[in-house]
Design an enzyme around this catalytic site. Structure first.
Site, PDB file in Angstrom:
ATOM      1  N   PHE A   1       0.653  -1.294  -0.381  1.00  0.00           N
ATOM      2  CA  PHE A   1      -0.095  -0.017  -0.322  1.00  0.00           C
ATOM      3  C   PHE A   1       0.980   1.395  -0.032  1.00  0.00           C
ATOM      4  O   PHE A   1       0.190   2.102  -0.636  1.00  0.00           O
ATOM      5  CB  PHE A   1      -0.855  -0.375   1.155  1.00  0.00           C
ATOM      6  CG  PHE A   1      -0.379   0.638   2.739  1.00  0.00           C
ATOM      7  CD1 PHE A   1      -0.164   1.324   2.666  1.00  0.00           C
ATOM      8  CD2 PHE A   1      -0.252  -0.613   3.540  1.00  0.00           C
ATOM      9  CE1 PHE A   1       0.731   2.193   4.192  1.00  0.00           C
ATOM     10  CE2 PHE A   1       1.409   0.018   4.575  1.00  0.00           C
ATOM     11  CZ  PHE A   1       1.474   1.340   4.732  1.00  0.00           C
TER      12      PHE A   1
ATOM     13  N   GLY B   1      -3.415 -12.474  -4.448  1.00  0.00           N
ATOM     14  CA  GLY B   1      -2.129 -12.938  -5.299  1.00  0.00           C
ATOM     15  C   GLY B   1      -1.979 -14.069  -5.450  1.00  0.00           C
ATOM     16  O   GLY B   1      -1.213 -14.715  -6.070  1.00  0.00           O
TER      17      GLY B   1
ATOM     18  N   GLU C   1      10.719  -8.206  -2.633  1.00  0.00           N
ATOM     19  CA  GLU C   1      11.132  -5.946  -1.244  1.00  0.00           C
ATOM     20  C   GLU C   1      10.872  -6.454  -1.007  1.00  0.00           C
ATOM     21  O   GLU C   1       9.038  -6.251  -0.603  1.00  0.00           O
ATOM     22  CB  GLU C   1      11.007  -5.574  -2.689  1.00  0.00           C
ATOM     23  CG  GLU C   1      11.399  -5.577  -4.434  1.00  0.00           C
ATOM     24  CD  GLU C   1      12.787  -5.091  -4.281  1.00  0.00           C
ATOM     25  OE1 GLU C   1      13.508  -4.470  -3.139  1.00  0.00           O
ATOM     26  OE2 GLU C   1      13.517  -5.135  -5.309  1.00  0.00           O
TER      27      GLU C   1
ATOM     28  N   CYS D   1       9.323   1.754   3.704  1.00  0.00           N
ATOM     29  CA  CYS D   1      10.038   0.449   2.958  1.00  0.00           C
ATOM     30  C   CYS D   1      11.655   1.153   3.907  1.00  0.00           C
ATOM     31  O   CYS D   1      12.511   0.168   5.002  1.00  0.00           O
ATOM     32  CB  CYS D   1      10.524  -0.348   2.817  1.00  0.00           C
ATOM     33  SG  CYS D   1      10.699  -0.070   0.737  1.00  0.00           S
TER      34      CYS D   1
ATOM     35  N   GLY E   1      14.778   6.202   0.077  1.00  0.00           N
ATOM     36  CA  GLY E   1      14.472   7.323  -0.605  1.00  0.00           C
ATOM     37  C   GLY E   1      14.611   6.041  -1.763  1.00  0.00           C
ATOM     38  O   GLY E   1      15.993   5.783  -1.462  1.00  0.00           O
TER      39      GLY E   1
HETATM   40  P1  NAD Z   1       1.820  -7.202   3.280  1.00  0.00           P
HETATM   41  O1  NAD Z   1       2.708  -7.757   3.309  1.00  0.00           O
HETATM   42  O2  NAD Z   1       0.446  -6.960   3.915  1.00  0.00           O
HETATM   43  O3  NAD Z   1       0.689  -6.628   1.175  1.00  0.00           O
HETATM   44  C1  NAD Z   1       1.442  -6.424   0.532  1.00  0.00           C
HETATM   45  C2  NAD Z   1       0.887  -7.611  -0.498  1.00  0.00           C
HETATM   46  O4  NAD Z   1       1.142  -8.684  -0.742  1.00  0.00           O
HETATM   47  C3  NAD Z   1      -0.656  -7.098  -1.079  1.00  0.00           C
HETATM   48  O5  NAD Z   1      -1.012  -7.128  -2.332  1.00  0.00           O
HETATM   49  C4  NAD Z   1      -0.796  -8.049  -0.121  1.00  0.00           C
HETATM   50  O6  NAD Z   1      -2.754  -8.491  -0.775  1.00  0.00           O
HETATM   51  C5  NAD Z   1      -0.063  -8.881  -0.799  1.00  0.00           C
HETATM   52  N1  NAD Z   1      -0.668 -10.747  -0.528  1.00  0.00           N
HETATM   53  C6  NAD Z   1      -0.264 -10.556   1.105  1.00  0.00           C
HETATM   54  N2  NAD Z   1      -0.209 -11.955   1.563  1.00  0.00           N
HETATM   55  C7  NAD Z   1       0.081 -12.938   0.222  1.00  0.00           C
HETATM   56  C8  NAD Z   1       0.478 -13.721   0.165  1.00  0.00           C
HETATM   57  N3  NAD Z   1      -0.032 -14.801   1.240  1.00  0.00           N
HETATM   58  N4  NAD Z   1      -0.233 -14.420  -1.170  1.00  0.00           N
HETATM   59  C9  NAD Z   1       0.212 -13.289  -2.387  1.00  0.00           C
HETATM   60  N5  NAD Z   1      -0.539 -11.471  -1.748  1.00  0.00           N
HETATM   61  C10 NAD Z   1       0.087 -11.826  -0.570  1.00  0.00           C
HETATM   62  O7  NAD Z   1       2.332  -5.568   3.452  1.00  0.00           O
HETATM   63  P2  NAD Z   1       1.960  -3.912   3.346  1.00  0.00           P
HETATM   64  O8  NAD Z   1       1.170  -3.863   5.003  1.00  0.00           O
HETATM   65  O9  NAD Z   1       1.309  -3.870   2.045  1.00  0.00           O
HETATM   66  O10 NAD Z   1       2.779  -3.396   3.085  1.00  0.00           O
HETATM   67  C11 NAD Z   1       4.413  -3.031   4.063  1.00  0.00           C
HETATM   68  C12 NAD Z   1       5.391  -3.544   4.031  1.00  0.00           C
HETATM   69  O11 NAD Z   1       5.686  -3.599   2.267  1.00  0.00           O
HETATM   70  C13 NAD Z   1       6.573  -3.622   4.779  1.00  0.00           C
HETATM   71  O12 NAD Z   1       7.358  -4.023   5.454  1.00  0.00           O
HETATM   72  C14 NAD Z   1       7.453  -2.624   3.847  1.00  0.00           C
HETATM   73  O13 NAD Z   1       8.819  -2.452   4.342  1.00  0.00           O
HETATM   74  C15 NAD Z   1       7.481  -3.785   2.471  1.00  0.00           C
HETATM   75  N6  NAD Z   1       7.352  -2.608   1.743  1.00  0.00           N
HETATM   76  C16 NAD Z   1       8.990  -3.258   0.418  1.00  0.00           C
HETATM   77  C17 NAD Z   1       9.431  -2.530   0.101  1.00  0.00           C
HETATM   78  C18 NAD Z   1      10.881  -2.558  -0.630  1.00  0.00           C
HETATM   79  O14 NAD Z   1      10.845  -2.659  -1.134  1.00  0.00           O
HETATM   80  N7  NAD Z   1      11.757  -3.871   0.132  1.00  0.00           N
HETATM   81  C19 NAD Z   1       9.026  -1.596  -0.841  1.00  0.00           C
HETATM   82  C20 NAD Z   1       7.387  -1.101   0.100  1.00  0.00           C
HETATM   83  C21 NAD Z   1       6.923  -2.101   0.953  1.00  0.00           C
END
Ligand code: NAD
Length: 513
Positions: free
Chosen positions: A163, A227, A265, A299, A462
């Site tokens: 998100f 997903g 990621e 992140c 960033g």
């Molecule tokens: P989240 O893991 O709750 O969800 C991310 C996505 O994964 C959503 O689209 C969700 O529907 C999907 N998803 C969840 N479980 C799944 C499964 N079992 N199978 C398939 N899809 C599944 O994360 P969030 O709360 O949306 O985002 C925050 C997290 O994302 C933080 O930990 C942040 O650090 C990380 N993040 C990392 C990066 C990076 O580039 N390293 C970038 C942005 C965010």
């Protein structure tokens, strides 16, 4: 909300009260449940999106597979030309899209525009890349033979995004995958479905105008179950998933079980080391922006500040002072620095982190708490907090996805700070503040930071699209965006050509018939 031109923006982006969340490009259809998107900015309904059923997904994947067969034969520079036109549309719609990102996700309008700018930058990069998808030529050990490698399109790429970067992460993947000749299916976050539909609207229009086959840009909508349609599907050779470590562990196993490729990621636990030779003014700017920007929901947000004891009090006082100037409020109002958290669950997690750090013996230096009253009706606005803590605390070892900064003290040599910086399971971003060349080089050396990103005299947060982006350890090991990150979206083939009349075998083996 109307004050900030949201209604106008929704109109410009072609969004309705109820939108289809399943698209193969020209065709829009969804038969699943309807999900509503409420803004964390003012708690108001932005719109509704119909989710993707398994039957819908079957239609999407077969259209993508069919489209891929045509798209892969189009010369890469021509695919680049389509991406260039898509980018023209992003430039034209930068303001409404940036506004929607801000309104649906809660980051500041400036950061929303910045996110769209990242999309524009990666598309520029991808257009140039479309003429540079090159492999190497090697000298063969066999006489009269030529050996080289080439990259071919991979197939259907599944993109799962989080998100907090509701549009940029999609474009980082899809712009490269498109010029590489792949078809992409995107499942955006269920928390930001309207921005996903807005992006797909743009791609669908440009692709259709260019006669691109149906299925090259696809959108599916829903939660983790949608997903899973992709992660468990061997028709999707690559899954690029951005999100929490918890999600990454499940996705990695599902994809590995079918021997697919994954690009992960995941979460970070990013630290800035502040040595006695640091410029304190710049340290404060870098740390405060890193900790409170996007309300601590990047992140790469700065989670830990590891400060040498000689400058500890000075840095502590300066940062605590700086926090007093932070203005929290509607992120569309450019006078505010910090907007809301994404939802009430995120507020709960933030409050629980503050309780935990105290329970483990930490000391709160800047009080947190949920803001109430006029302008804060959504219940998602919180105060950025600072706690003095120890690196081994359980709460410090985990990513707190909100505006909580842990202040840690190190003594003696830089080695001790590096031990703390690397002493967590995540390995995304890291930074050192120092004017001492030896310290900076040690930080970047093989014995230094173990993260995918290591910065000197800038903070952790960033990214520039020219560099490969990603992290080590539990962050997942994937790399996206610049440098040679494109290679994961293609399959590599090694070719050996014999232009003699003989057939010499490798390693001089004789095989007389
Ligand atoms: P989240 O893991 O709750 O969800 C991310 C996505 O994964 C959503 O689209 C969700 O529907 C999907 N998803 C969840 N479980 C799944 C499964 N079992 N199978 C398939 N899809 C599944 O994360 P969030 O709360 O949306 O985002 C925050 C997290 O994302 C933080 O930990 C942040 O650090 C990380 N993040 C990392 C990066 C990076 O580039 N390293 C970038 C942005 C965010």
């Amino acid at each position: 909300a109307t004050d900030f031109g949201i209604e106008e923006a929704l109109k410009e982006l072609g969004l309705n009260e109820i939108n289809n969340g399943t698209s193969t490009g020209k065709d829009w259809f969804s038969n699943g449940d309807v999900i509503a998107s409420y803004s964390p900015v003012d708690g108001e309904l932005i719109g509704k999106v119909k989710t993707t059923t398994k039957e819908d997904y079957e239609k999407v994947i077969s259209t993508a597979q069919k489209g891929f067969k045509k798209w892969r034969t189009m010369p890469a520079p021509q695919r680049g030309e389509v991406v260039r036109q898509f980018n023209d549309e992003l430039r034209r719609l930068k303001e409404p899209l940036g506004k929607l990102v801000s309104y649906e996700m809660g980051k500041s309008y400036q950061e929303g525009l910045g996110e769209v700018q990242e999309m524009i930058d990666i598309c520029d990069f991808a257009v140039g890349l479309s003429r540079q998808l090159h492999g190497l030529t090697m000298h063969s050990e066999r006489p009269g033979h030529r050996m080289y490698e080439q990259y071919h399109p991979l197939g259907v790429v599944g993109i799962i995004s989080a998100f907090n970067f509701p549009v940029a992460v999609w474009s980082w993947n899809t712009a490269l995958a498109w010029v590489c000749g792949d078809a992409c299916i995107w499942k955006g976050s269920e928390k930001t479905p309207m921005t996903s539909v807005a992006c797909q609207n743009i791609a669908a229009r440009v692709f259709s105008e260019n006669g691109v086959p149906e299925g090259i840009s696809c959108l599916i909508t829903g939660d983790y179950k949608v997903g899973e349609f992709m992660t468990k599907d061997d028709r999707v050779p690559l899954i690029s998933a951005t999100g929490s470590i918890r999600m990454g562990k499940i996705v990695a196993q599902a994809v590995a079980a079918r021997l697919g490729k994954s690009l992960l990621e995941l979460g970070g636990n990013n630290a800035i080391i502040v040595t006695p030779d640091a410029n304190i003014k710049n340290t404060v700017i870098g740390a405060v922006f890193g900790a409170v920007g996007t309300c601590g929901q990047r992140c790469t947000s700065t989670r830990r500040l590891i400060v040498h004891e000689d400058v500890y009090d000075k840095v502590k006082n300066a940062i605590v002072d700086a926090y007093k100037q932070i203005r929290i409020g509607n992120p569309l109002d450019e006078n505010n620095h910090v907007g809301p958290l994404i939802d009430k669950d995120a507020v709960k997690n933030y409050l629980s982190a503050l309780e935990k750090v105290e329970a483990e013996g930490g000391k709160i230096l800047v009080e947190g708490g949920v803001l109430k009253g006029e302008g804060y009706e959504s219940g998602c606005y919180v105060k950025p907090a600072i706690a003095e803590a120890e690196n081994h605390f359980d709460i410090v070892q985990h990513e707190t996805f909100g505006p909580v900064l842990y202040l840690l003290k190190y003594k003696g040599d830089l080695q001790n700070a590096l031990g703390m910086q690397n002493g967590v399971k995540q390995g995304l971003s890291s930074a050192i503040m120092t004017n001492n060349l030896r310290e900076a080089e040690r930080f970047l050396s093989v014995e230094g930071s173990d993260c995918g990103i290591a910065n000197v005299n800038i903070g952790t947060s960033g990214a520039e699209i020219g560099g490969a982006f990603g992290g080590e350890k539990e962050t997942g090991g994937g790399r996206e965006s610049g440098s040679d990150a494109w290679k994961i979206y293609m399959r590599r083939q090694t070719n050996t050509i014999n232009y003699t009349t003989e057939l010499p075998l490798a390693q001089g083996i004789k095989f007389d018939l």
